[in-house]
Design an enzyme around this catalytic site. Structure first.
Site, PDB file in Angstrom:
ATOM      1  N   ARG A  46       0.840  -1.192   0.000  1.00 52.23           N
ATOM      2  CA  ARG A  46       0.000   0.000   0.000  1.00 52.23           C
ATOM      3  C   ARG A  46       0.874   1.241   0.000  1.00 52.23           C
ATOM      4  O   ARG A  46       2.087   1.155   0.147  1.00 52.23           O
ATOM      5  CB  ARG A  46      -1.012   0.000   1.174  1.00 52.23           C
ATOM      6  N   GLY A  47       0.192   2.404  -0.134  1.00 53.97           N
ATOM      7  CA  GLY A  47       0.934   3.645  -0.328  1.00 53.97           C
ATOM      8  C   GLY A  47       1.052   3.859  -1.830  1.00 53.97           C
ATOM      9  O   GLY A  47       1.412   2.925  -2.568  1.00 53.97           O
ATOM     10  N   ALA A  48       0.743   5.090  -2.266  1.00 55.91           N
ATOM     11  CA  ALA A  48       0.593   5.330  -3.709  1.00 55.91           C
ATOM     12  C   ALA A  48       1.787   4.869  -4.554  1.00 55.91           C
ATOM     13  O   ALA A  48       1.613   4.093  -5.503  1.00 55.91           O
ATOM     14  CB  ALA A  48       0.289   6.812  -3.934  1.00 55.91           C
ATOM     15  N   ARG A  89      -7.673  -0.663  -6.840  1.00 52.04           N
ATOM     16  CA  ARG A  89      -7.958   0.498  -5.974  1.00 52.04           C
ATOM     17  C   ARG A  89      -8.039   1.752  -6.857  1.00 52.04           C
ATOM     18  O   ARG A  89      -7.213   1.926  -7.750  1.00 52.04           O
ATOM     19  CB  ARG A  89      -6.860   0.684  -4.910  1.00 52.04           C
ATOM     20  N   GLN A 197      -2.388   2.696   9.913  1.00 50.96           N
ATOM     21  CA  GLN A 197      -1.081   2.753   9.232  1.00 50.96           C
ATOM     22  C   GLN A 197      -0.075   3.595  10.031  1.00 50.96           C
ATOM     23  O   GLN A 197       1.126   3.348   9.982  1.00 50.96           O
ATOM     24  CB  GLN A 197      -1.229   3.348   7.816  1.00 50.96           C
ATOM     25  N   ASP A 238      -2.001  10.738  -2.440  1.00 50.29           N
ATOM     26  CA  ASP A 238      -2.359   9.653  -3.371  1.00 50.29           C
ATOM     27  C   ASP A 238      -2.684  10.167  -4.763  1.00 50.29           C
ATOM     28  O   ASP A 238      -2.567   9.438  -5.753  1.00 50.29           O
ATOM     29  CB  ASP A 238      -3.541   8.858  -2.826  1.00 50.29           C
ATOM     30  N   LYS A 249      -4.831   9.981   2.845  1.00 48.15           N
ATOM     31  CA  LYS A 249      -5.591   9.150   3.775  1.00 48.15           C
ATOM     32  C   LYS A 249      -6.658   9.943   4.517  1.00 48.15           C
ATOM     33  O   LYS A 249      -6.410  11.061   4.953  1.00 48.15           O
ATOM     34  CB  LYS A 249      -4.597   8.521   4.768  1.00 48.15           C
TER      35      LYS A 249
END
Ligand code: MRU
Length: 352
Positions: A46-48, A89, A197, A238, A249
């Protein structure tokens, strides 16, 4: 970070399963497009920027699974797998950016003589995306580090660290670099409901790096600012629209409003691959909705009545008026953002 967020080792895609951190450090191998899709969807990766890099290798994994014998069927496989991974996503634009790069390399090499050669070109492109992300994060750290004054309190939300990128992070890169250059400062990490997170990943990364960090509940941010303990906010992003509105987020917008009320500068750190210049403003950024369970049954404990209605957007949009600067690999963008972003895009050769 000692261990890479993800790596391509002897044609195998290996990622850290971030859902298990910090309790368990485990790497998993992704052998099918479906496994890559699931790993992105369920936030194992995860994380852009990390999602983008993983998707690029995901194309290789998915194409290999189909075992195309000729160039034509390989090209078809690239498009099919890319279209499929694009549904994992919706918000982080880096996912679509990386898949577009893979499609473009396939297209540019369509007249190549063999499927093997074309696969090698695609593999090279995925490795380039990975390497570029590593370099980009270091540059973001370099450009932003001087924003952190000696003795400052810095607040961050979610995780924009090494785990959210190929390596080193974006918002956390600024902190890592300031720390490496000998600056002493203190970080407040929002825990970041509902998937934590901040608590699970940011606190873990900062502690591993020897940076002084205090975990706070999301709803404590206003209080620490009122106490005068925060001089700077840095978060990741993102997707950033052409006017500088930035999706990050859920809860980031709250932090930006609180920072404004306390006259604390609010910075976003992101690579240029996170900008979506096709969008005029943040209103057009697609916001992912997550399942009810993450709110009512987080980490296996029921904390709400059965059948309660839940609304759980994974991201929010911070309007550019609340942003003091956007730290990129090419320098720090300042307001007015529409103009400064367009100028940087021109310099980078990106069409607006
Ligand atoms: O849902 P996540 O964990 O993928 O959300 C991640 C974030 O919002 C990060 O802050 C953002 O991707 C920047 S990562 C360098």
């Amino acid at each position: 970070m000692a261990q890479a967020t993800l790596r391509w080792e002897g044609s195998r895609l290996i990622i850290i399963d971030q859902t298990l951190l910090p309790g368990e450090f485990k790497e998993i191998q992704l052998d099918t497009a479906e496994q890559v899709w699931e790993a992105i969807k369920s936030l194992r990766v995860r994380g852009a920027p990390a999602i983008g890099v993983c998707a690029a290798f995901g194309v290789l994994v998915g194409v290999r699974e189909k075992n195309p014998k000729d160039v034509e069927s390989l090209l078809a496989a690239v498009h099919e797998v890319s279209d499929y991974l694009a549904t994992s996503r919706p918000t982080a634009v880096n996912l679509f950016w990386a898949l577009d790069r893979m499609r473009a390399v396939a297209g540019a090499n369509a007249s190549t003589s063999s499927a093997d050669v074309l696969f090698q070109r695609l593999e090279q492109e995925a490795l380039t995306i990975l390497e570029e992300d590593r370099r980009t994060c270091r540059l973001i750290g370099e450009h932003g580090a001087s924003l952190i004054a000696d003795g400052a309190g810095v607040l961050t939300h979610c995780n924009a660290g090494g785990l959210a990128t190929a390596d080193y992070g974006t918002a956390l890169a600024v902190m890592f670099r300031a720390h490496e250059s000998g600056r002493t400062f203190h970080v407040f990490a929002d825990e970041t409901r509902p998937l934590l997170q901040g608590a699970r990943l940011t606190a873990w990364e900062l502690m591993n790096a020897g940076i002084d960090v205090t975990l706070i509940c999301d709803n404590t941010a206003a209080q620490v600012m009122r106490e005068g303990r925060v001089q700077l906010v840095i978060v990741g992003a993102d997707r950033i629209a052409a006017n500088g509105d930035a999706a990050n987020k859920i809860g980031t917008y709250n932090v930006a409003l609180i920072a404004k009320a306390h006259e604390v500068p609010f910075y976003v750190a992101a690579p240029f691959s996170t900008f979506d210049l096709s969008l005029d403003s943040g209103d057009q950024i697609p916001i992912e909705l997550r399942g009810d369970d993450e709110v009512t049954n987080g980490f296996g404990k029921r904390t709400a009545p059965d059948n309660v209605k839940v609304y759980s957007p994974a991201f929010d949009v911070t309007p550019s008026e609340l942003i003091a600067g956007i730290i990129t690999e090419r320098g720090i963008l300042r307001p007015p953002f529409r103009e400064s972003i367009a100028a940087m895009a021109q310099e980078a050769g990106v069409s607006v």
